[in-house]
Motif scaffolding. Structure first.
Motif, PDB file in Angstrom:
ATOM      1  N   ALA A 121      -2.444   1.815 -46.697  1.00 47.09           N
ATOM      2  CA  ALA A 121      -3.498   1.893 -47.709  1.00 47.09           C
ATOM      3  C   ALA A 121      -4.307   3.177 -47.554  1.00 47.09           C
ATOM      4  O   ALA A 121      -4.680   3.824 -48.546  1.00 47.09           O
ATOM      5  CB  ALA A 121      -4.416   0.679 -47.606  1.00 47.09           C
ATOM      6  N   VAL A 122      -4.562   3.567 -46.309  1.00 46.20           N
ATOM      7  CA  VAL A 122      -5.319   4.795 -46.050  1.00 46.20           C
ATOM      8  C   VAL A 122      -4.578   6.013 -46.609  1.00 46.20           C
ATOM      9  O   VAL A 122      -5.175   6.891 -47.235  1.00 46.20           O
ATOM     10  CB  VAL A 122      -5.560   4.961 -44.532  1.00 46.20           C
ATOM     11  N   GLU A 123      -3.253   6.062 -46.382  1.00 50.56           N
ATOM     12  CA  GLU A 123      -2.481   7.207 -46.864  1.00 50.56           C
ATOM     13  C   GLU A 123      -2.479   7.278 -48.392  1.00 50.56           C
ATOM     14  O   GLU A 123      -2.526   8.368 -48.967  1.00 50.56           O
ATOM     15  CB  GLU A 123      -1.035   7.124 -46.339  1.00 50.56           C
ATOM     16  N   ILE A 124      -2.430   6.124 -49.042  1.00 49.26           N
ATOM     17  CA  ILE A 124      -2.501   6.102 -50.505  1.00 49.26           C
ATOM     18  C   ILE A 124      -3.862   6.611 -50.962  1.00 49.26           C
ATOM     19  O   ILE A 124      -3.963   7.453 -51.871  1.00 49.26           O
ATOM     20  CB  ILE A 124      -2.273   4.671 -51.044  1.00 49.26           C
ATOM     21  N   ILE A 125      -4.920   6.127 -50.333  1.00 46.94           N
ATOM     22  CA  ILE A 125      -6.278   6.520 -50.726  1.00 46.94           C
ATOM     23  C   ILE A 125      -6.495   8.018 -50.517  1.00 46.94           C
ATOM     24  O   ILE A 125      -7.168   8.686 -51.303  1.00 46.94           O
ATOM     25  CB  ILE A 125      -7.324   5.693 -49.939  1.00 46.94           C
ATOM     26  N   ARG A 126      -5.920   8.580 -49.462  1.00 44.01           N
ATOM     27  CA  ARG A 126      -6.045  10.027 -49.214  1.00 44.01           C
ATOM     28  C   ARG A 126      -5.487  10.840 -50.377  1.00 44.01           C
ATOM     29  O   ARG A 126      -5.927  11.963 -50.629  1.00 44.01           O
ATOM     30  CB  ARG A 126      -5.289  10.409 -47.938  1.00 44.01           C
ATOM     31  N   ASN A 127      -4.488  10.290 -51.044  1.00 44.22           N
ATOM     32  CA  ASN A 127      -3.829  11.020 -52.138  1.00 44.22           C
ATOM     33  C   ASN A 127      -4.435  10.732 -53.509  1.00 44.22           C
ATOM     34  O   ASN A 127      -3.996  11.317 -54.501  1.00 44.22           O
ATOM     35  CB  ASN A 127      -2.336  10.676 -52.156  1.00 44.22           C
ATOM     36  N   LEU A 128      -5.400   9.821 -53.574  1.00 42.11           N
ATOM     37  CA  LEU A 128      -6.081   9.537 -54.840  1.00 42.11           C
ATOM     38  C   LEU A 128      -7.184  10.570 -55.079  1.00 42.11           C
ATOM     39  O   LEU A 128      -7.721  11.132 -54.120  1.00 42.11           O
ATOM     40  CB  LEU A 128      -6.697   8.138 -54.810  1.00 42.11           C
ATOM     41  N   PRO A 129      -7.553  10.841 -56.335  1.00 38.99           N
ATOM     42  CA  PRO A 129      -8.715  11.696 -56.609  1.00 38.99           C
ATOM     43  C   PRO A 129      -9.956  11.138 -55.921  1.00 38.99           C
ATOM     44  O   PRO A 129     -10.118   9.908 -55.797  1.00 38.99           O
ATOM     45  CB  PRO A 129      -8.837  11.632 -58.128  1.00 38.99           C
ATOM     46  N   GLU A 130     -10.822  12.006 -55.470  1.00 40.32           N
ATOM     47  CA  GLU A 130     -11.957  11.596 -54.643  1.00 40.32           C
ATOM     48  C   GLU A 130     -12.839  10.549 -55.321  1.00 40.32           C
ATOM     49  O   GLU A 130     -13.270   9.583 -54.683  1.00 40.32           O
ATOM     50  CB  GLU A 130     -12.796  12.830 -54.286  1.00 40.32           C
ATOM     51  N   GLU A 131     -13.089  10.729 -56.637  1.00 41.45           N
ATOM     52  CA  GLU A 131     -13.979   9.791 -57.316  1.00 41.45           C
ATOM     53  C   GLU A 131     -13.369   8.389 -57.409  1.00 41.45           C
ATOM     54  O   GLU A 131     -14.055   7.372 -57.256  1.00 41.45           O
ATOM     55  CB  GLU A 131     -14.343  10.294 -58.718  1.00 41.45           C
ATOM     56  N   ILE A 132     -12.036   8.331 -57.605  1.00 41.15           N
ATOM     57  CA  ILE A 132     -11.355   7.032 -57.661  1.00 41.15           C
ATOM     58  C   ILE A 132     -11.360   6.382 -56.269  1.00 41.15           C
ATOM     59  O   ILE A 132     -11.604   5.178 -56.130  1.00 41.15           O
ATOM     60  CB  ILE A 132      -9.911   7.185 -58.176  1.00 41.15           C
ATOM     61  N   ALA A 133     -11.101   7.188 -55.229  1.00 37.59           N
ATOM     62  CA  ALA A 133     -11.082   6.664 -53.863  1.00 37.59           C
ATOM     63  C   ALA A 133     -12.427   6.054 -53.481  1.00 37.59           C
ATOM     64  O   ALA A 133     -12.486   4.960 -52.904  1.00 37.59           O
ATOM     65  CB  ALA A 133     -10.707   7.784 -52.891  1.00 37.59           C
ATOM     66  N   GLU A 134     -13.506   6.741 -53.814  1.00 34.81           N
ATOM     67  CA  GLU A 134     -14.839   6.222 -53.490  1.00 34.81           C
ATOM     68  C   GLU A 134     -15.127   4.930 -54.231  1.00 34.81           C
ATOM     69  O   GLU A 134     -15.704   3.986 -53.687  1.00 34.81           O
ATOM     70  CB  GLU A 134     -15.892   7.276 -53.834  1.00 34.81           C
ATOM     71  N   GLU A 135     -14.708   4.878 -55.497  1.00 35.32           N
ATOM     72  CA  GLU A 135     -14.920   3.666 -56.300  1.00 35.32           C
ATOM     73  C   GLU A 135     -14.142   2.490 -55.727  1.00 35.32           C
ATOM     74  O   GLU A 135     -14.646   1.363 -55.671  1.00 35.32           O
ATOM     75  CB  GLU A 135     -14.476   3.945 -57.741  1.00 35.32           C
ATOM     76  N   ILE A 136     -12.915   2.749 -55.272  1.00 34.65           N
ATOM     77  CA  ILE A 136     -12.078   1.697 -54.705  1.00 34.65           C
ATOM     78  C   ILE A 136     -12.702   1.152 -53.423  1.00 34.65           C
ATOM     79  O   ILE A 136     -12.775  -0.061 -53.202  1.00 34.65           O
ATOM     80  CB  ILE A 136     -10.664   2.225 -54.427  1.00 34.65           C
ATOM     81  N   LEU A 137     -13.161   2.048 -52.558  1.00 36.32           N
ATOM     82  CA  LEU A 137     -13.760   1.620 -51.289  1.00 36.32           C
ATOM     83  C   LEU A 137     -15.020   0.799 -51.524  1.00 36.32           C
ATOM     84  O   LEU A 137     -15.326  -0.135 -50.775  1.00 36.32           O
ATOM     85  CB  LEU A 137     -14.095   2.848 -50.432  1.00 36.32           C
TER      86      LEU A 137
END
Length: 451
Positions: free
Chosen positions: A97-113
């Motif tokens: 999951a971490v590796e997927i999140i690293r590859n997501l756009p920053e704004e989407i990653a923050e929203e997901i977390l």
């Protein structure tokens, strides 16, 4: 691709073309996640998106994503709703999951977390603190460990209840403060008296890595000691995670792929751009420009020897042979050294032997090829001195090329630059230049005998 996967791929493509999505959903539901993931490398982005969206089971979708390249997985998740992304990531092992999140756009990653449940979010944010290519970045925090005072009987009972951990290959033992103090195999656990405490039978010499250890070095340790998993500790020797053999296989594949891309003057980043020609060309151009300038320099050197070339026009016959063979030999030596660095078979302490070995190999191959091309020159042009010039130049050029192929990656390694970048543009260009200098320099020395 084997026959089973080929049939599955043909079926998927046919159903996508027909728009028979209900039938395709049924096919996917009966397929193994690894087989579905394998299909994605043969599909264009639009087909990938259709296929992923038709996976109805969240757990199945998470398993497929775990098998995909992380950049591809991030691309697919971007196309679906934020709530669905969260549900899928929560079903994945934390390290994936971490590796997927690293590859997501920053704004989407923050929203997901922010959307994730506290437990998942905390674990993932903890892993995100480590650098991507380190032991901490690829480890799993779901690890089975027991206190050293635990009895064997209690350890077996605890092991039977361990449903949340990903894999249990070994039982790791910690002290009261969480420090890693020992390890036991499952076989050893089953052959010891039930009343025995773990500290009395555990192996205290535990092979482990720190969280900041480079992932490539971790893979080399696992391969060297033939272990199925390796524990990860922090700077205080506290047990914080585990890297299993499946993670190591992924690392080996990634590192090998990265080296191959670099040696070809390309980049894995191309996969992110799909069929965007201008973006892909932009990534490849720097390497080609390097070779372009190298070719210009080679042409300039030939121009400087124009007097020699004009007096003996037959010399032009063997220019492609000299430069081509030098480039091939240099490329072979560079590939061997770069791969040796990557697998740990070559290190800075053994470089002298490796370089001398490549020098000897260059002399042997140069002698064989030099004698052969010298005889060709003699028979073709009827001038023994031309054969001598071409033969000597070939021997010298190939010897220098083999040495340079070993020395260039070594130099880059010593100055802290990935040696894979040296193999194609630098070695090829350098060997073209030295080959021309050696060839025309030798011809100039014998110019009076070549008329």
């Amino acid at each position: 691709m084997d026959q089973k996967l080929q049939m599955l791929l043909d079926t998927v493509r046919r159903l996508v073309r027909r728009g028979a999505y209900p039938n395709l959903s049924k096919v996917l539901a009966k397929s193994h996640p690894a087989d579905i993931a394998h299909l994605f490398s043969y599909l264009v982005p639009k087909e990938q998106q259709i296929l992923f969206n038709l996976i109805e089971n969240t757990e199945m979708a998470a398993s497929v994503l775990s098998e995909l390249e992380h950049s591809t997985g991030a691309f697919l998740l971007e196309q679906i709703g934020r709530e669905t992304i969260t549900e899928v990531l929560q079903e994945m092992p934390y390290d994936d999951a971490v590796e997927i999140i690293r590859n997501l756009p920053e704004e989407i990653a923050e929203e997901i977390l922010t959307t994730m449940q506290d437990e998942h979010s905390e674990e993932i944010e903890q892993l995100l603190q480590y650098a991507e290519d380190t032991a901490g970045g690829i480890m799993s925090t779901e690890i089975f460990s027991l206190r050293e005072e635990t009895t064997v009987q209690q350890a077996i009972a605890d092991l039977q209840q361990a449903k949340d951990v990903e894999m249990v290959f070994y039982v790791y033992v910690t002290d009261a403060h969480g420090h890693l103090v020992g390890v036991m195999s499952l076989r050893q656990l089953l052959t010891v008296s039930p009343a025995t405490q773990l500290k009395d039978v555990m192996v205290t010499d535990v092979i482990n890595v720190r969280t900041d250890k480079d992932q490539e070095e971790v893979a080399q340790l696992v391969a060297k000691y033939n272990i199925l998993a390796i524990p990860v500790v922090d700077e205080w020797n506290k047990l914080v995670g585990l890297i299993t053999v499946d993670d190591v296989i992924d690392v080996m594949r990634e590192e090998a792929t990265e080296d191959i891309y670099k040696m070809a003057g390309a980049s894995e980043e191309e996969l992110l751009y799909g069929y965007k020609s201008f973006k892909v060309a932009q990534l490849r151009l720097p390497w080609l420009i390097t070779n372009l300038f190298g070719g210009v320099i080679t042409g300039y050197l030939m121009w400087q020897f124009k007097a020699t070339l004009s007096e003996v026009i037959a010399l032009i016959t063997f220019i492609p042979v000299i430069t081509g063979m030098g480039g091939n030999v240099g490329g072979q030596s560079a590939t061997i050294v770069v791969r040796g660095f990557a697998t740990g078979r070559i290190d800075l302490s053994s470089l002298r032997q490796v370089i001398l070995k490549e020098l000897r190999v260059g002399i042997i191959m140069g002698a064989v090829c030099g004698i052969t091309v010298g005889l060709v020159a003699l028979i073709w042009h009827g001038n023994p001195f031309l054969g001598l010039v071409v033969g000597l130049a070939m021997i010298s050029a190939m010897t220098v090329a083999a040495s340079m192929g070993a020395l260039a990656p070594t130099f880059f390694k010593r100055v802290g630059i990935d040696p894979a970048i040296a193999s194609s543009p630098f070695v090829q260009t350098a060997n073209d230049i030295t080959g021309i200098l050696i060839y025309f320099g030798t011809a100039t020395l014998f110019i009076s005998h070549l008329h």
